[in-house]
Design a protein around this motif. Structure first.
Motif, mmCIF file in Angstrom:
data_model
loop_
_atom_site.group_PDB
_atom_site.id
_atom_site.type_symbol
_atom_site.label_atom_id
_atom_site.label_comp_id
_atom_site.label_asym_id
_atom_site.label_seq_id
_atom_site.Cartn_x
_atom_site.Cartn_y
_atom_site.Cartn_z
ATOM 1 N N LEU A 1 34.089 4.415 -0.253
ATOM 2 C CA LEU A 1 33.650 3.567 -1.512
ATOM 3 C C LEU A 1 34.916 2.851 -2.220
ATOM 4 N N ARG A 2 36.126 3.629 -2.253
ATOM 5 C CA ARG A 2 37.198 3.001 -2.637
ATOM 6 C C ARG A 2 37.871 1.952 -1.722
ATOM 7 N N ASP A 3 37.803 2.162 -0.528
ATOM 8 C CA ASP A 3 38.211 1.251 0.592
ATOM 9 C C ASP A 3 37.245 -0.126 0.381
ATOM 10 N N LEU A 4 35.952 0.137 0.099
ATOM 11 C CA LEU A 4 35.116 -1.097 0.234
ATOM 12 C C LEU A 4 34.932 -1.578 -1.384
ATOM 13 N N ARG A 5 35.715 -0.879 -2.282
ATOM 14 C CA ARG A 5 35.541 -1.508 -3.719
ATOM 15 C C ARG A 5 34.130 -1.459 -4.494
ATOM 16 N N LEU A 6 33.290 -0.413 -3.903
ATOM 17 C CA LEU A 6 32.200 -0.363 -4.536
ATOM 18 C C LEU A 6 32.117 0.924 -5.617
ATOM 19 N N GLY A 7 31.460 0.792 -6.743
ATOM 20 C CA GLY A 7 31.620 1.195 -7.791
ATOM 21 C C GLY A 7 30.837 2.676 -7.805
ATOM 22 N N ASP A 8 29.508 2.671 -6.870
ATOM 23 C CA ASP A 8 28.982 3.844 -6.840
ATOM 24 C C ASP A 8 28.265 4.176 -5.660
ATOM 25 N N PHE A 9 27.591 5.328 -5.583
ATOM 26 C CA PHE A 9 26.770 5.494 -4.473
ATOM 27 C C PHE A 9 25.603 4.785 -4.221
ATOM 28 N N ASP A 10 24.827 4.423 -5.217
ATOM 29 C CA ASP A 10 23.802 3.424 -5.025
ATOM 30 C C ASP A 10 24.158 2.288 -4.263
ATOM 31 N N SER A 11 25.157 1.555 -4.484
ATOM 32 C CA SER A 11 25.750 0.424 -3.812
ATOM 33 C C SER A 11 26.030 0.694 -2.263
ATOM 34 N N TYR A 12 26.422 2.038 -2.270
ATOM 35 C CA TYR A 12 26.590 2.216 -0.748
ATOM 36 C C TYR A 12 25.538 2.336 0.095
ATOM 37 N N CYS A 13 24.514 3.367 -0.675
ATOM 38 C CA CYS A 13 23.349 3.207 0.231
ATOM 39 C C CYS A 13 22.698 2.236 0.556
ATOM 40 N N ALA A 14 22.617 1.140 -0.534
ATOM 41 C CA ALA A 14 22.081 -0.317 -0.538
ATOM 42 C C ALA A 14 22.762 -0.986 0.803
ATOM 43 N N LEU A 15 24.062 -0.971 0.794
ATOM 44 C CA LEU A 15 24.723 -1.449 2.293
ATOM 45 C C LEU A 15 24.477 -0.775 3.343
ATOM 46 N N LEU A 16 24.213 0.431 3.360
ATOM 47 C CA LEU A 16 23.666 0.943 4.589
ATOM 48 C C LEU A 16 22.468 0.577 5.206
ATOM 49 N N GLU A 17 21.422 0.104 4.068
ATOM 50 C CA GLU A 17 20.110 -0.399 4.460
ATOM 51 C C GLU A 17 19.984 -1.744 4.786
ATOM 52 N N SER A 18 21.284 -2.281 4.568
ATOM 53 C CA SER A 18 21.050 -4.004 4.593
ATOM 54 C C SER A 18 21.413 -4.343 5.990
ATOM 55 N N GLU A 19 21.107 -5.651 6.320
ATOM 56 C CA GLU A 19 21.571 -6.163 7.641
ATOM 57 C C GLU A 19 22.933 -6.241 7.680
ATOM 58 N N GLU A 20 23.667 -6.450 6.767
ATOM 59 C CA GLU A 20 25.505 -6.362 6.918
ATOM 60 C C GLU A 20 25.989 -4.966 7.061
ATOM 61 N N GLY A 21 24.980 -4.116 7.060
ATOM 62 C CA GLY A 21 25.432 -2.503 6.992
ATOM 63 C C GLY A 21 25.609 -2.175 8.239
ATOM 64 N N ALA A 22 25.172 -2.682 9.394
ATOM 65 C CA ALA A 22 25.284 -2.355 10.835
ATOM 66 C C ALA A 22 26.448 -1.571 11.214
ATOM 67 N N ASN A 23 27.619 -2.360 10.923
ATOM 68 C CA ASN A 23 29.277 -1.714 11.248
ATOM 69 C C ASN A 23 29.266 -0.506 10.356
ATOM 70 N N GLU A 24 28.889 -0.633 9.000
ATOM 71 C CA GLU A 24 28.904 0.658 8.263
ATOM 72 C C GLU A 24 28.294 1.675 8.626
ATOM 73 N N VAL A 25 26.822 1.555 9.226
ATOM 74 C CA VAL A 25 26.309 2.741 9.740
ATOM 75 C C VAL A 25 27.036 3.424 10.942
ATOM 76 N N GLY A 26 27.987 2.632 11.799
ATOM 77 C CA GLY A 26 28.837 3.248 12.743
ATOM 78 C C GLY A 26 29.979 4.274 12.020
ATOM 79 N N PHE A 27 30.441 4.007 10.968
ATOM 80 C CA PHE A 27 31.525 4.481 10.250
ATOM 81 C C PHE A 27 30.988 5.585 9.598
ATOM 82 N N LEU A 28 29.625 5.412 9.137
ATOM 83 C CA LEU A 28 29.071 6.608 8.453
ATOM 84 C C LEU A 28 28.818 7.856 9.614
ATOM 85 N N VAL A 29 28.575 7.590 10.728
ATOM 86 C CA VAL A 29 28.391 8.536 11.790
ATOM 87 C C VAL A 29 29.938 9.326 11.859
#
Length: 306
Positions: free
Chosen positions: A69-97
């Motif tokens: 979250l710090r690296d992505l400059r996100l303020g909370d986990f709501d924003s992070y979970c929304a990113l994971l669900e979005s079309e732009e989140g495909a690469n982030e899903v790989g990072f999550l794993v």
């Protein structure tokens, strides 16, 4: 405090115990991290990789993802979970794993496996394949290779057991892991020097070389070992491109992260790809009891395909 309805509800099949994690813990952390966030992330990891996150892993999940979250400059986990669900989140899903996959390994870990490989399995492989052709085929798979110490250990055993004769063999080691960063590290084959202390001295002298990187002592695997190994990313719960057969499969300390359905699926596929009599090596806390009747145990966490 009343928790707002979750925008990220975990389906009923999510592998978590809903009463085991506090509903909200925002007062103790840099980022608010509530049960709904853990449930969402746990369910996504389960869907992607078959890994069941137990509720006691909440601190691990938070600490590894808070840095993200710090690296992505996100303020909370709501924003992070929304990113994971979005079309732009495909690469982030790989990072999550990658971030939530545990990668503990070492050279010659659970050394009795490699004693068995050198003294029993390799002689059997040589006898079984020696007369097949001028270049007999031998295949071993390190499934869940992490940062590579396991497949390099296997390669050392093969090279030292066969000696110069190995040159006439079509011998290959497949090394796979779901964590793409670990696969890249393994392929490079360079480690902090102290990690090589678990390699027996004669093998360490023969198969590694000392070097320095950024002033730090490192140890690099020799090309003789690298030529034997192919590194690939692979999710064990997705389709496997390889057809086998394998003479031996190492899958150690991986099955513990799967539920019963996932373990049964993976072990069934191992049985399909192993040669009759081929060996399956599991981790010290893993067992095939109640999972498969296609193997017989021949040693501590060593099984043969029937």
């Amino acid at each position: 405090m009343t928790t707002a309805p979750s925008p990220f509800p975990a389906p009923d099949s999510a592998p978590t115990d809903r009463g085991a994690v506090p509903a909200a813990t925002s007062g103790r952390r840099e980022f608010p991290f509530e049960r709904r966030h853990f449930d969402f992330i746990a369910h996504m990891l389960y869907q992607l990789a078959g890994i069941a996150l137990a509720p006691h892993k909440i601190e691990m999940v938070y600490s590894r993802l808070a840095r993200r979250l710090r690296d992505l400059r996100l303020g909370d986990f709501d924003s992070y979970c929304a990113l994971l669900e979005s079309e732009e989140g495909a690469n982030e899903v790989g990072f999550l794993v990658n971030a939530l996959t545990t990668n503990l390994t070492s050279f010659f870990r659970e050394s009795h496996h490699f004693d068995f490989l050198a003294k029993t399995a390799v002689p059997e492989m040589r006898a079984r394949h020696a007369g097949e052709s001028s270049h007999p085929r031998l295949r071993i798979w390190s499934a869940g290779c992490s940062s590579g110490q396991e497949p390099y250990t296997i390669a050392m055993v093969l090279a030292s057991s066969f000696g110069p004769e190995l040159r006439r063999w079509d011998a290959k080691i497949l090394a796979t892991d779901i964590d793409t960063h670990m696969v890249d590290t393994a392929r490079r084959g360079v480690y902090p020097a102290d990690l090589a202390n678990s390699i027996p001295a004669p093998l360490r002298d023969r198969f590694t070389r000392r070097q320095r990187e950024a002033g730090e002592p490192m140890v690099a695997m020799e090309e003789e070992l690298k030529r034997l190994i192919t590194f690939k990313p692979l999710n064990l719960l997705e389709r496997w491109p390889m057809k086998g057969p394998f003479d031996a499969i190492f899958c150690r300390n991986v099955l513990i992260y799967f539920d019963r359905v996932g373990r049964t699926q993976v072990i069934g596929n191992f049985a399909r790809l192993l040669e009759p009599g081929g060996c399956l090596f599991l981790g010290h806390s893993e067992s095939l009891y109640g999972v498969s009747d296609r193997f017989r145990q021949t040693g501590p966490t060593i099984y043969r395909r029937l």
